[in-house]
Design an enzyme around this catalytic site. Sequence first.
Site, PDB file in Angstrom:
ATOM      1  N   ARG A 225      -8.535   6.004  -1.147  1.00  0.00           N
ATOM      2  CA  ARG A 225      -8.066   5.899   0.238  1.00  0.00           C
ATOM      3  C   ARG A 225      -8.266   7.257   0.908  1.00  0.00           C
ATOM      4  O   ARG A 225      -8.145   8.314   0.266  1.00  0.00           O
ATOM      5  CB  ARG A 225      -6.580   5.526   0.304  1.00  0.00           C
ATOM      6  CG  ARG A 225      -6.283   4.052   0.060  1.00  0.00           C
ATOM      7  CD  ARG A 225      -6.766   3.157   1.199  1.00  0.00           C
ATOM      8  NE  ARG A 225      -6.407   1.752   1.048  1.00  0.00           N
ATOM      9  CZ  ARG A 225      -7.214   0.812   0.529  1.00  0.00           C
ATOM     10  NH1 ARG A 225      -8.406   1.109   0.101  1.00  0.00           N
ATOM     11  NH2 ARG A 225      -6.813  -0.449   0.478  1.00  0.00           N
ATOM     12  N   HIS A 273     -16.480   1.716   3.599  1.00  0.00           N
ATOM     13  CA  HIS A 273     -15.431   0.963   2.879  1.00  0.00           C
ATOM     14  C   HIS A 273     -15.997  -0.317   2.250  1.00  0.00           C
ATOM     15  O   HIS A 273     -15.517  -1.420   2.523  1.00  0.00           O
ATOM     16  CB  HIS A 273     -14.253   0.632   3.808  1.00  0.00           C
ATOM     17  CG  HIS A 273     -12.978   0.349   3.049  1.00  0.00           C
ATOM     18  ND1 HIS A 273     -11.729   0.684   3.506  1.00  0.00           N
ATOM     19  CD2 HIS A 273     -12.770  -0.241   1.838  1.00  0.00           C
ATOM     20  CE1 HIS A 273     -10.807   0.303   2.630  1.00  0.00           C
ATOM     21  NE2 HIS A 273     -11.428  -0.272   1.595  1.00  0.00           N
TER      22      HIS A 273
HETATM   23  P1  NAP Z   1      -3.194   0.513  -9.526  1.00  0.00           P
HETATM   24  O1  NAP Z   1      -3.529  -0.424 -10.640  1.00  0.00           O
HETATM   25  O2  NAP Z   1      -1.891   0.394  -8.841  1.00  0.00           O
HETATM   26  O3  NAP Z   1      -3.378   1.997 -10.130  1.00  0.00           O
HETATM   27  C1  NAP Z   1      -2.962   3.133  -9.441  1.00  0.00           C
HETATM   28  C2  NAP Z   1      -3.088   4.323 -10.381  1.00  0.00           C
HETATM   29  O4  NAP Z   1      -2.749   5.514  -9.642  1.00  0.00           O
HETATM   30  C3  NAP Z   1      -2.134   4.253 -11.568  1.00  0.00           C
HETATM   31  O5  NAP Z   1      -2.755   4.741 -12.731  1.00  0.00           O
HETATM   32  C4  NAP Z   1      -0.990   5.162 -11.145  1.00  0.00           C
HETATM   33  O6  NAP Z   1      -0.286   5.761 -12.208  1.00  0.00           O
HETATM   34  C5  NAP Z   1      -1.751   6.218 -10.373  1.00  0.00           C
HETATM   35  N1  NAP Z   1      -0.843   6.939  -9.485  1.00  0.00           N
HETATM   36  C6  NAP Z   1      -0.087   6.447  -8.481  1.00  0.00           C
HETATM   37  N2  NAP Z   1       0.658   7.426  -7.919  1.00  0.00           N
HETATM   38  C7  NAP Z   1       0.345   8.563  -8.588  1.00  0.00           C
HETATM   39  C8  NAP Z   1       0.784   9.895  -8.492  1.00  0.00           C
HETATM   40  N3  NAP Z   1       1.696  10.273  -7.586  1.00  0.00           N
HETATM   41  N4  NAP Z   1       0.265  10.811  -9.338  1.00  0.00           N
HETATM   42  C9  NAP Z   1      -0.651  10.448 -10.273  1.00  0.00           C
HETATM   43  N5  NAP Z   1      -1.116   9.173 -10.421  1.00  0.00           N
HETATM   44  C10 NAP Z   1      -0.608   8.253  -9.586  1.00  0.00           C
HETATM   45  O7  NAP Z   1      -4.301   0.444  -8.392  1.00  0.00           O
HETATM   46  P2  NAP Z   1      -5.814  -0.091  -8.511  1.00  0.00           P
HETATM   47  O8  NAP Z   1      -5.844  -1.573  -8.501  1.00  0.00           O
HETATM   48  O9  NAP Z   1      -6.481   0.618  -9.633  1.00  0.00           O
HETATM   49  O10 NAP Z   1      -6.394   0.400  -7.106  1.00  0.00           O
HETATM   50  C11 NAP Z   1      -6.427   1.783  -6.773  1.00  0.00           C
HETATM   51  C12 NAP Z   1      -6.722   1.939  -5.305  1.00  0.00           C
HETATM   52  O11 NAP Z   1      -8.097   1.637  -5.042  1.00  0.00           O
HETATM   53  C13 NAP Z   1      -5.992   0.982  -4.372  1.00  0.00           C
HETATM   54  O12 NAP Z   1      -4.671   1.406  -4.136  1.00  0.00           O
HETATM   55  C14 NAP Z   1      -6.843   1.043  -3.126  1.00  0.00           C
HETATM   56  O13 NAP Z   1      -6.361   2.093  -2.311  1.00  0.00           O
HETATM   57  C15 NAP Z   1      -8.231   1.404  -3.650  1.00  0.00           C
HETATM   58  N6  NAP Z   1      -9.226   0.334  -3.416  1.00  0.00           N
HETATM   59  C16 NAP Z   1     -10.352   0.652  -2.706  1.00  0.00           C
HETATM   60  C17 NAP Z   1     -11.325  -0.322  -2.504  1.00  0.00           C
HETATM   61  C18 NAP Z   1     -12.592   0.010  -1.760  1.00  0.00           C
HETATM   62  O14 NAP Z   1     -13.417  -0.867  -1.511  1.00  0.00           O
HETATM   63  N7  NAP Z   1     -12.825   1.258  -1.413  1.00  0.00           N
HETATM   64  C19 NAP Z   1     -11.161  -1.612  -3.002  1.00  0.00           C
HETATM   65  C20 NAP Z   1     -10.002  -1.898  -3.695  1.00  0.00           C
HETATM   66  C21 NAP Z   1      -9.018  -0.916  -3.903  1.00  0.00           C
HETATM   67  P3  NAP Z   1       0.568   4.864 -13.234  1.00  0.00           P
HETATM   68  O15 NAP Z   1      -0.481   4.144 -14.063  1.00  0.00           O
HETATM   69  O16 NAP Z   1       1.334   5.840 -14.020  1.00  0.00           O
HETATM   70  O17 NAP Z   1       1.396   3.924 -12.422  1.00  0.00           O
END
Ligand code: NAP
Length: 310
Positions: A225, A273
């Site tokens: 993001r 995006h």
């Molecule tokens: P997720 O499963 O919720 O994983 C988030 C990860 O970030 C987890 O490992 C979490 O740690 C870590 N995290 C959160 N807060 C943190 C902090 N303060 N310090 C260190 N690590 C932290 O999310 P996801 O499904 O992998 O998706 C990640 C992001 O990708 C989404 O939120 C979205 O913004 C982005 N995205 C982008 C696209 C695109 O097309 N560009 C598409 C889809 C998603 P823990 O494991 O310890 O909880």
Amino acid sequence: MTANVLFAGRADSWPVYGPLLKAECARLGVKADLRNEFAPEEVDYIVYAPSGPIRDFTPFTRLKAVLSMWAGVEKIVPNAPPSVPLARMVDSGLEQGMTEWVAGHTLRYHLGMDAHIHGQNGRWDPRTPPLAKNRSVTVLGLGALGTASAKALAALGFQVSGWSRSQKEVEGITCHAGPEGLKDALAKAEILILLLPDTAATENTLNADTLGWLPKGAKIINPGRGPLIDDDALLGALDRGQVGHATLDVFRVEPLPPEHPYWAHPNVTVTPHIASETRESTAAEVIAENIRRGEAGEPLLHLVDRSLGY
Ligand code: NAP
């Protein structure tokens, strides 16, 4: 009892999602009336995307859950009623797309593809790229998308490190955690991939200080993001050569305004995006399973922790 399920995604996606969701609910034996219009007070579940029609949840007085079609929920968390469970999207199709996009852009940097794509002016410079085992890559965020991407990069042979809020153990990945683990995670990152959610705690994870912890000339790939990066600090680091190049898919303001310096910067690639998106057929399975669970009184999958914001 039949569950009333309101599809509140983009209007043009209902013709695709409608039949898929109905088929999945039937397959799971869930009695559900799925429509893209309902009186709000009759709705049990909302299948939700911020790009759909709903902004105000207050008329939905008997809501059992909000089922997000998006993985990133920063636009939903402030709106959806806190008393109602909010499930985010974890979709194998979304993961596969992100893994491919991350691998492609990582390989671009690793192999130095630009040198040949952008022309060599008749100069024959036969330098073979190094092997992945000699390249360190770090993934910030070891959730659904970060872990899938990290594992794919490790399978290609890269030395992969990861960083998350809580300590993880992932085979083949050196895992760091918490604010105290960030410096070590960044210090190894010749190529850095950001797959963190947008929360109060992750804003400006890359800032003037932390960009200085990267090896000089590091490459950055951000499909997470926009607010994860302090844009002015990144532009300064690019101009000084502290960061060699950045590929940015997400921005604080989207579409990225035409006057934004990223567009014209010679060491920035802007993508609009498109890193990955929810894929209808696999997402319909996840949504239908959560409706089944809700109706069976079982815990929903992929619940958002409202206090953490992801
Ligand atoms: P997720 O499963 O919720 O994983 C988030 C990860 O970030 C987890 O490992 C979490 O740690 C870590 N995290 C959160 N807060 C943190 C902090 N303060 N310090 C260190 N690590 C932290 O999310 P996801 O499904 O992998 O998706 C990640 C992001 O990708 C989404 O939120 C979205 O913004 C982005 N995205 C982008 C696209 C695109 O097309 N560009 C598409 C889809 C998603 P823990 O494991 O310890 O909880």
